[in-house]
Design an enzyme around this catalytic site. Structure first.
Site, PDB file in Angstrom:
ATOM      1  N   SER A   1       0.755  -1.210   0.018  1.00 56.27           N
ATOM      2  CA  SER A   1       0.185  -0.141   0.045  1.00 56.27           C
ATOM      3  C   SER A   1       0.925   1.337   0.036  1.00 56.27           C
ATOM      4  O   SER A   1       1.833   1.331  -1.012  1.00 56.27           O
ATOM      5  CB  SER A   1      -1.020  -0.085   0.936  1.00 56.27           C
ATOM      6  OG  SER A   1      -2.074   1.004   0.956  1.00 56.27           O
TER       7      SER A   1
ATOM      8  N   GLU B   1      -1.832  -2.792  -7.827  1.00 58.73           N
ATOM      9  CA  GLU B   1      -3.370  -3.015  -7.283  1.00 58.73           C
ATOM     10  C   GLU B   1      -3.793  -1.552  -6.635  1.00 58.73           C
ATOM     11  O   GLU B   1      -2.688  -0.722  -6.482  1.00 58.73           O
ATOM     12  CB  GLU B   1      -2.902  -4.005  -6.055  1.00 58.73           C
ATOM     13  CG  GLU B   1      -1.927  -3.595  -5.002  1.00 58.73           C
ATOM     14  CD  GLU B   1      -2.614  -2.638  -4.104  1.00 58.73           C
ATOM     15  OE1 GLU B   1      -3.648  -2.843  -3.617  1.00 58.73           O
ATOM     16  OE2 GLU B   1      -1.931  -1.711  -3.438  1.00 58.73           O
TER      17      GLU B   1
ATOM     18  N   HIS C   1      -5.214  -5.239  -1.452  1.00 62.96           N
ATOM     19  CA  HIS C   1      -5.930  -4.921  -0.354  1.00 62.96           C
ATOM     20  C   HIS C   1      -7.154  -5.939  -0.331  1.00 62.96           C
ATOM     21  O   HIS C   1      -7.667  -6.428  -1.096  1.00 62.96           O
ATOM     22  CB  HIS C   1      -6.445  -3.516  -0.460  1.00 62.96           C
ATOM     23  CG  HIS C   1      -5.383  -2.489  -0.340  1.00 62.96           C
ATOM     24  ND1 HIS C   1      -4.596  -2.247  -1.190  1.00 62.96           N
ATOM     25  CD2 HIS C   1      -5.141  -1.641   0.948  1.00 62.96           C
ATOM     26  CE1 HIS C   1      -3.864  -1.290  -0.647  1.00 62.96           C
ATOM     27  NE2 HIS C   1      -4.112  -0.780   0.552  1.00 62.96           N
TER      28      HIS C   1
END
Length: 298
Positions: free
Chosen positions: A112, A202, A272
């Site tokens: 992330s 992502e 995620h």
């Protein structure tokens, strides 16, 4: 010259690992301590500085506090790996006045917002791990937990399988990260060279038009035309039922990526809010757009 990053020395049970919060402040302690327990169960000593729990607004301390903590851990020879507590936001702020210290390479694990550090570290020739942070690790299935532990112990990894869009087979340097964070690294000193790269992306909670905007920026900057292949992980909560008329996410991805003439694989198990299979950042990899596989070449 394109730098292929090298993995740090393999970890062994008994090694000391330290927790860092380079980004957001810790919000939920229970999943964090569950993640710590996962590493402890593998025989590692995990060092936790609970002073980082206090935070500064939505950040886990001021920029200087977080820089100092990270630099200290990198320079401490007794620490063999750094486990990021969570993502959030803030890692890109650290890079404004940051130089990686001269120190032996060590494991840096997160995803992330940690993308910013992983990509910058890879540009220095050290491969970090795009994988579960401490607040998500305990929720992972056993096979992805084991994949992470195998990776840091220097063991080989099975390929990841997804949906192939065609384009053949290509080998290149694997850059894995969050699309939003990676987009904000473009045209900065911390973005690694993109030539001969397999780009693995992502994201979470980004509406289709925002995904469109980011991928259009990659196209307009020329960055998207430098890479050799694209591996797409999970884009969770990236559909928007409130806007009509609208595009579905797959339509945006197909429109913005499908004309590049390179191998593309989607629906790979990383990202995620679901299975997040660990992948090293900056190492050699092979992407098969016909069979739908991504293989790390260790």
């Amino acid at each position: 010259m394109t730098v292929v990053a090298a993995l740090p020395p393999p970890l062994q049970p008994g090694d000391r690992l330290a927790v860092a919060f380079p980004s957001g402040v810790l919000r939920q302690e229970e999943p964090f301590w569950q993640g710590v327990a996962c590493w402890q169960a593998q025989g590692y000593e995990v060092i936790v500085d609970e002073a980082a729990f206090a935070g500064w607004g939505y950040l886990a301390g001021s920029d200087q506090q977080r820089r100092d903590r990270l630099r200290h851990l990198l320079q401490d020879d007794s620490i063999k790996g750094i486990l990021c507590g969570r993502g959030g936001f803030g890692a890109t702020r650290l890079l404004e006045q940051w130089q990686w210290p001269s120190a032996p390479p060590k494991w840096l694990i997160g995803f992330s917002d940690i993308t910013a550090l992983l990509w910058s570290y890879a540009a220095q020739g050290v491969a970090g791990v795009h994988g579960p942070v401490l607040t998500t690790l305990a929720q992972e299935p056993l096979w992805t937990q084991q994949r992470l532990f195998d990776l840091v112990q220097g063991k080989s990894l099975d390929p990841l399988w997804g949906s192939g869009w065609g384009g053949g087979v290509v080998q290149g340097r694997l850059l894995v990260g969050n699309l939003t964070v990676a987009t904000h690294l473009l045209a900065t000193p911390d973005c690694p060279p993109l030539e001969n790269v397999i780009l693995a992306l992502e994201d979470v909670a980004e509406a289709p038009y925002r995904i469109d905007r980011m991928l259009t920026q990659w196209r307009r900057s020329g960055a998207l035309y430098q890479i050799k292949g694209i591996a797409l992980g999970r884009f969770s909560r990236c559909e928007d039922a409130t806007m009509e008329p609208n595009f579905r996410l797959i339509e945006v991805l197909s429109d913005r990526l499908g004309d590049l003439g390179i191998p593309i694989v989607s629906d790979l198990p990383f990202g995620h809010e679901g299975v997040n299979a660990a992948l090293p950042v900056g190492v050699a990899a092979e992407l098969d757009g016909d069979r739908g596989s991504l293989q790390v070449l260790l």
